[in-house]
Motif scaffolding. Sequence first.
Motif, PDB file in Angstrom:
ATOM      1  N   LEU A 208     -15.138  41.931 -16.375  1.00  0.00           N
ATOM      2  CA  LEU A 208     -15.063  42.035 -17.824  1.00  0.00           C
ATOM      3  C   LEU A 208     -14.468  40.723 -18.321  1.00  0.00           C
ATOM      4  CD1 LEU A 208     -13.671  45.617 -18.528  1.00  0.00           C
ATOM      5  CD2 LEU A 208     -15.807  44.678 -19.426  1.00  0.00           C
ATOM      6  N   TYR A 209     -15.154  40.092 -19.250  1.00  0.00           N
ATOM      7  CA  TYR A 209     -14.622  38.851 -19.802  1.00  0.00           C
ATOM      8  C   TYR A 209     -14.703  38.922 -21.311  1.00  0.00           C
ATOM      9  CZ  TYR A 209     -17.949  36.086 -22.396  1.00  0.00           C
ATOM     10  OH  TYR A 209     -18.752  35.618 -23.400  1.00  0.00           O
ATOM     11  N   GLY A 210     -13.854  38.147 -21.983  1.00  0.00           N
ATOM     12  CA  GLY A 210     -13.945  38.090 -23.439  1.00  0.00           C
ATOM     13  C   GLY A 210     -12.780  37.345 -24.043  1.00  0.00           C
ATOM     14  N   ASP A 247     -20.200  21.145 -49.637  1.00  0.00           N
ATOM     15  CA  ASP A 247     -19.054  21.629 -50.415  1.00  0.00           C
ATOM     16  C   ASP A 247     -18.064  22.447 -49.584  1.00  0.00           C
ATOM     17  OD1 ASP A 247     -20.105  20.504 -52.784  1.00  0.00           O
ATOM     18  OD2 ASP A 247     -21.462  22.213 -52.990  1.00  0.00           O
ATOM     19  N   ARG A 248     -18.157  22.392 -48.264  1.00  0.00           N
ATOM     20  CA  ARG A 248     -17.223  23.134 -47.418  1.00  0.00           C
ATOM     21  C   ARG A 248     -15.825  22.536 -47.551  1.00  0.00           C
ATOM     22  NH1 ARG A 248     -20.082  19.529 -44.642  1.00  0.00           N
ATOM     23  NH2 ARG A 248     -19.189  18.376 -42.869  1.00  0.00           N
ATOM     24  N   ASP A 249     -14.820  23.399 -47.467  1.00  0.00           N
ATOM     25  CA  ASP A 249     -13.442  22.905 -47.627  1.00  0.00           C
ATOM     26  C   ASP A 249     -12.499  23.477 -46.573  1.00  0.00           C
ATOM     27  OD1 ASP A 249     -13.420  25.524 -48.673  1.00  0.00           O
ATOM     28  OD2 ASP A 249     -11.785  25.052 -50.057  1.00  0.00           O
ATOM     29  N   GLY A 250     -13.047  23.923 -45.445  1.00  0.00           N
ATOM     30  CA  GLY A 250     -12.224  24.471 -44.382  1.00  0.00           C
ATOM     31  C   GLY A 250     -12.760  25.806 -43.904  1.00  0.00           C
ATOM     32  N   PHE A 251     -12.201  26.287 -42.797  1.00  0.00           N
ATOM     33  CA  PHE A 251     -12.711  27.549 -42.264  1.00  0.00           C
ATOM     34  C   PHE A 251     -11.958  28.740 -42.833  1.00  0.00           C
ATOM     35  CE2 PHE A 251      -9.613  26.493 -38.809  1.00  0.00           C
ATOM     36  CZ  PHE A 251      -8.932  27.694 -38.688  1.00  0.00           C
ATOM     37  N   VAL A 252     -12.507  29.917 -42.583  1.00  0.00           N
ATOM     38  CA  VAL A 252     -11.917  31.181 -43.016  1.00  0.00           C
ATOM     39  C   VAL A 252     -11.426  31.918 -41.780  1.00  0.00           C
ATOM     40  CG1 VAL A 252     -12.321  33.387 -44.148  1.00  0.00           C
ATOM     41  CG2 VAL A 252     -13.451  31.322 -45.015  1.00  0.00           C
ATOM     42  N   MET A 253     -10.174  32.353 -41.807  1.00  0.00           N
ATOM     43  CA  MET A 253      -9.608  33.059 -40.667  1.00  0.00           C
ATOM     44  C   MET A 253     -10.252  34.431 -40.510  1.00  0.00           C
ATOM     45  SD  MET A 253      -7.623  33.264 -38.148  1.00  0.00           S
ATOM     46  CE  MET A 253      -6.670  31.774 -38.410  1.00  0.00           C
ATOM     47  N   GLY A 254     -10.583  34.767 -39.266  1.00  0.00           N
ATOM     48  CA  GLY A 254     -11.073  36.094 -38.938  1.00  0.00           C
ATOM     49  C   GLY A 254     -10.218  36.694 -37.832  1.00  0.00           C
ATOM     50  N   GLU A 255     -10.541  37.906 -37.428  1.00  0.00           N
ATOM     51  CA  GLU A 255      -9.818  38.550 -36.330  1.00  0.00           C
ATOM     52  C   GLU A 255     -10.753  39.503 -35.609  1.00  0.00           C
ATOM     53  OE1 GLU A 255      -6.556  40.824 -37.841  1.00  0.00           O
ATOM     54  OE2 GLU A 255      -7.777  41.955 -39.263  1.00  0.00           O
ATOM     55  N   GLY A 256     -10.394  39.830 -34.368  1.00  0.00           N
ATOM     56  CA  GLY A 256     -11.216  40.771 -33.620  1.00  0.00           C
ATOM     57  C   GLY A 256     -11.294  40.416 -32.150  1.00  0.00           C
ATOM     58  N   ALA A 257     -12.265  41.014 -31.487  1.00  0.00           N
ATOM     59  CA  ALA A 257     -12.447  40.797 -30.050  1.00  0.00           C
ATOM     60  C   ALA A 257     -13.913  40.957 -29.680  1.00  0.00           C
ATOM     61  CB  ALA A 257     -11.608  41.790 -29.247  1.00  0.00           C
ATOM     62  N   GLY A 258     -14.288  40.247 -28.646  1.00  0.00           N
ATOM     63  CA  GLY A 258     -15.579  40.447 -28.002  1.00  0.00           C
ATOM     64  C   GLY A 258     -15.335  40.543 -26.514  1.00  0.00           C
ATOM     65  N   VAL A 259     -15.931  41.522 -25.859  1.00  0.00           N
ATOM     66  CA  VAL A 259     -15.807  41.673 -24.406  1.00  0.00           C
ATOM     67  C   VAL A 259     -17.191  41.996 -23.849  1.00  0.00           C
ATOM     68  CG1 VAL A 259     -14.718  42.899 -22.494  1.00  0.00           C
ATOM     69  CG2 VAL A 259     -13.420  42.474 -24.587  1.00  0.00           C
ATOM     70  N   LEU A 260     -17.579  41.288 -22.801  1.00  0.00           N
ATOM     71  CA  LEU A 260     -18.867  41.490 -22.158  1.00  0.00           C
ATOM     72  C   LEU A 260     -18.661  41.841 -20.692  1.00  0.00           C
ATOM     73  CD1 LEU A 260     -19.236  39.326 -24.562  1.00  0.00           C
ATOM     74  CD2 LEU A 260     -21.430  38.841 -23.493  1.00  0.00           C
ATOM     75  N   LEU A 261     -19.572  42.636 -20.158  1.00  0.00           N
ATOM     76  CA  LEU A 261     -19.537  42.956 -18.738  1.00  0.00           C
ATOM     77  C   LEU A 261     -20.523  42.049 -18.018  1.00  0.00           C
ATOM     78  CD1 LEU A 261     -18.234  44.934 -16.671  1.00  0.00           C
ATOM     79  CD2 LEU A 261     -20.375  46.186 -16.752  1.00  0.00           C
ATOM     80  N   LEU A 262     -20.004  41.266 -17.076  1.00  0.00           N
ATOM     81  CA  LEU A 262     -20.832  40.423 -16.225  1.00  0.00           C
ATOM     82  C   LEU A 262     -20.988  41.107 -14.876  1.00  0.00           C
ATOM     83  CD1 LEU A 262     -19.271  36.886 -16.860  1.00  0.00           C
ATOM     84  CD2 LEU A 262     -20.882  38.179 -18.274  1.00  0.00           C
ATOM     85  N   GLU A 263     -22.169  40.961 -14.306  1.00  0.00           N
ATOM     86  CA  GLU A 263     -22.429  41.670 -13.056  1.00  0.00           C
ATOM     87  C   GLU A 263     -23.318  40.816 -12.156  1.00  0.00           C
ATOM     88  OE1 GLU A 263     -23.441  46.343 -11.981  1.00  0.00           O
ATOM     89  OE2 GLU A 263     -23.364  45.638 -14.066  1.00  0.00           O
ATOM     90  N   GLU A 264     -23.052  40.847 -10.878  1.00  0.00           N
ATOM     91  CA  GLU A 264     -23.934  40.180  -9.928  1.00  0.00           C
ATOM     92  C   GLU A 264     -25.285  40.885  -9.963  1.00  0.00           C
ATOM     93  OE1 GLU A 264     -26.140  39.322  -6.514  1.00  0.00           O
ATOM     94  OE2 GLU A 264     -25.090  41.252  -6.651  1.00  0.00           O
ATOM     95  N   LEU A 265     -26.358  40.099  -9.959  1.00  0.00           N
ATOM     96  CA  LEU A 265     -27.691  40.640 -10.221  1.00  0.00           C
ATOM     97  C   LEU A 265     -28.049  41.805  -9.304  1.00  0.00           C
ATOM     98  CD1 LEU A 265     -30.454  40.647 -11.549  1.00  0.00           C
ATOM     99  CD2 LEU A 265     -31.124  38.755 -10.027  1.00  0.00           C
TER     100      LEU A 265
END
Length: 426
Positions: A208-210, A247-265
């Motif tokens: 599991l990575y993220g 006209d960009r003036d900087g980024f917008v803060m976000g929050e959260g998580a992403g997790v993926l399952l990696l598996e040997e084929l």
Amino acid sequence: MAVSAAQCKKELVITKKKETGERRIVVTGLGAVTPLGDDAHLFHTSLLEGVTGISDIQGFDCSEFPTRIAAEIKSLSIDGWISPKIAKKADKYLIYALVAGKKALVDAGITEQVSGELDKSRCGVIIGSAMGGLRVLNDGFEAIKVSYKKMSPFYIPYSLTNMASAVLAMDLGWAGPSYSINTACASSNYSILNAASHIIKGDTDIMLYGGSDGMIIPSGIAGLIACNALSQRNSDPTKAARPWDADRDGFVMGEGAGVLLLEELEHAKKRGTNIYAEILDGSLTCDAYHITAPHPEGVGMVSCMEKALAKSGVAKEDVNYINAHAPSTRLGDLREYQALRMNSTKSLIGHLLGASGAAEAVATIKAIQTGWIHPNLNLENPDKHVDAKVLVGPKKERLDIKVAMSNSFGFGGHNSSILFAPFKGN
């Protein structure tokens, strides 16, 4: 990818081909907790529809701040995912990671019965984070002003960046490699390459990575205001995140998580599970230049992308989609810009810091699976240095992705590029 002579004096030669018998890595589960919801597939649907998660900050009074907007997670059901004991004391970043991680397992078909059949000594967890338990740290700072006796026994454990990996491994009984990586906004991509390395070397069969972060609190927002990093377009929050726009003036803060399952084929095939995509390879480089600004000529970013291609044996012409880091800052957007079909997930959900790469990997893999790439919001006045024709427009687009690249770059000059491709079944 078009690269100027100043950026890269010589072309990298493709040197690596997959060797017969080399362990291959596939993605079999997706989990996400984002400002657009806590289901990875509905998250992608919202992206395709151009829904934005950016609005006025509601979690605390920021009326005196020059930035009063963010992409907050307004609600999250944790019933059945986290024990009440942990939920009561844990930081948001830990809660987000646990929910996303367990949903990735469900998505991969790892039920309690399947879990019981796994060799858990060959299952590992790597969850990166830029800031870790920032809220727990702040609570501790406030407590010590009153008395050391007010300090929570969870102050140290739940503020550590490794705790998301540790608690998730404890909940699952997974006894393989478990640790965290902190490379600022590149943390998720660094995590995937380390997770992939454990599988390739034969240490594990499943990882599991993220990444996870939750720093929309007063000190988090104020700290980035002090860095002159955040947009101040408070009067129109949905228009604030505008990668590649003049006209960009900087980024917008976000929050959260992403997790993926990696598996040997072969392990995935034996389980008969669904395979979303294959990870071809990736690369990590460092600008060695400045604590917050990218190298002015983008040397590290270009080198990272070129090395990812060289390591994977993929020709430049076969990469026809990039999910860009593109934070909506003056320097960052242009240094990454390449002549390919590109979009920025941050235009819809803001910048999730250490979680951004994992959330964007979910978007990239869903694009491979569905053939749809999400729009770039607010690209109304393209910067003069970019060709808007190679950027995705204001509506979702059909694209048969051959190879996709997902980029994440972080404070300190940390660069990372990952290559995903459709799994062809051979």
